[in-house]
Design a protein around this motif. Structure first.
Motif, PDB file in Angstrom:
ATOM      1  N   UNK A 119       0.817  -1.214   0.000  1.00 40.56           N
ATOM      2  CA  UNK A 119       0.000   0.000   0.000  1.00 40.56           C
ATOM      3  C   UNK A 119       0.850   1.264   0.000  1.00 40.56           C
ATOM      4  N   UNK A 120       2.181   1.096  -0.113  1.00 36.98           N
ATOM      5  CA  UNK A 120       3.045   2.264  -0.189  1.00 36.98           C
ATOM      6  C   UNK A 120       2.760   3.028  -1.476  1.00 36.98           C
ATOM      7  N   UNK A 121       3.140   4.296  -1.608  1.00 35.35           N
ATOM      8  CA  UNK A 121       3.647   5.138  -0.544  1.00 35.35           C
ATOM      9  C   UNK A 121       2.505   5.755   0.255  1.00 35.35           C
TER      10      UNK A 121
ATOM     11  N   UNK B 111       1.601  10.372  -0.220  1.00 36.55           N
ATOM     12  CA  UNK B 111       0.691  11.147  -1.063  1.00 36.55           C
ATOM     13  C   UNK B 111      -0.756  10.943  -0.625  1.00 36.55           C
TER      14      UNK B 111
END
Lengths: 273, 273
Positions: free
Chosen positions: B41-43, B46
């Motif tokens: 689920x990065x980043x 934002x």
């Protein structure tokens, strides 16, 4: 008469798919649209097949619940990595971006050599290479992981972006592909970089945009559905609904750059987490 | 005697937190470590407060299940946006990166002016500005969204990265902050850019790295836990376990750049999706 206009569900990890929606609105104005951006989990481009497939299938199901009659996977990474899983899980027809892009590249190329640029995941899947080779074309795939963040930073005409694009394209148009005559944009963020890429790509290479070619592939599929709707319905302006898994405000703000006009009706969605 | 060595749970959205783990291994070698990277689920940088808080709390709970005695939120975005939610949800002490970073900046600054660089979300939260102002320092926060993708592309000494860093820092050290004497790295990816940032930042400014300062803040917290463990346990080499929500192979590949040595024991985790 209560028959409703056909509805097209458009899915992307985030905002890039709005370039496909933009092309669809021009070519298929007779439908309504539901757009789903999985913005809480973007980007897909750096993630594994399993993760992308799981997220994409959840998103496709969400669009089906919104009564989409046809699904457009407006995301190269999701199409490249999970088209079969999405098609198997869906109950309506599914159109991806890879096959239409490969068709358009095949029509545009004279010497049967294509350079494809995309995310790390799209390039790693070799989906474009396979689709192009099946059409008798040789393909060189080049991952350009910095182009998406540069577009999202709004640096679409920035000298730094031009320098980075030059580095990537020099590596793409190399090793037997210096005379490739098509540059295929294998990521729905890249249409925003078209003027810049036109300056940087070798002059003889034409630029093929998978957003446009996907919209052209959807048009005939809609004929049957459209045949069933009444003439006055066909003349109406498309209704647009937007769903996003992260901030609605951010979706409105960034989305208008991709769609080319303001975005109004955005709703937040949680995908059972 | 079956008493186990104390275990520190280190959490990040991806790989950046490994720079904190690296600093911890040097300063607190008497503990075992469990690292959790929410790479699917990065980043986080934002994304919105709500999304980051939900993901971070899930990750913290996962580390508690792994018997962590102390949690280190080795992610500036998660600390800046969700420190209170994580602390409220956790049953063990929690250390974030913002307060230790602000302490270190306060010690290093003579004219009480600090430029902080970080992700869009960290800067948008003003967590550093508030922490620094509480210590009597003036802070200028500058979002640098391209630096994370540049580090992940491996371009840590690339001329393009230097050009981009120069653009960002020129905007940071401006408008009354041209004489700021500390550059605070408010993102755990940035320590990899330290040599480059040293060249680009104004000469009088010292660089404060929140990874190092966080490790220094953890050290005294561990004394009590360490006091309970036997001398021979304290002398043992730290045991390291890694968990990632996206590809294990990718974690090994990218992770070693951040940790500075190869990563062996990585397991894949699904967070109930």
């Amino acid at each position: 008469m209560t028959s409703r206009r056909p509805s097209i569900g458009v899915f992307d990890s985030g905002f890039g798919g709005l370039t496909v929606l933009k092309a669809l609105l021009e070519l298929v104005p007779d439908a309504d649209y539901v757009y789903f951006g999985d913005t809480a989990r973007l980007p897909y481009g750096s993630k594994s097949v399993e993760t992308v497939a799981r997220y994409a299938v959840q998103s496709a199901h969400y669009l089906e619940k919104q009564e989409a009659d046809l699904l457009v996977i407006a995301c190269n990474t999701a199409t490249a990595l999970a088209f079969e899983q999405i098609t198997a899980a869906a109950h309506v027809p599914v159109v991806g971006v890879v096959e239409p892009g490969a068709d358009a590249a095949a029509s545009a190329s004279r010497n049967h050599k294509v350079v494809v640029i995309g995310t790390q995941a799209t390039v790693g899947s070799h989906a474009y290479k396979k689709a192009l080779e099946a059409r008798g074309l040789a393909a060189r795939e080049k991952a350009c992981p910095l182009l998406v963040p540069l577009v999202e930073e709004g640096w679409v005409e920035h000298p730094v972006t031009e320098e980075i694009a030059r580095i990537y394209l020099n590596e793409g148009f190399d090793d037997g592909f210096s005379d490739a005559d098509v540059l295929l944009l294998g990521c729905t963020h890249y249409p925003l970089l078209k003027p810049l890429l036109r300056r940087v790509a070798p002059a003889p290479a034409s630029i093929v945009d998978s957003a446009e070619s996907t919209a052209r592939a959807v048009a005939p599929r809609m004929q049957q559905l459209l045949g069933e709707s009444r003439a006055e319905q066909r003349r109406a302006v498309p209704r647009l609904k937007f769903f996003a898994t992260d901030s609605v405000e951010k979706f409105k703000l960034l989305g208008k750059r991709f769609l080319g006009h303001p975005i109004e009706d955005v709703r937040h969605v949680d995908l059972q987490e």
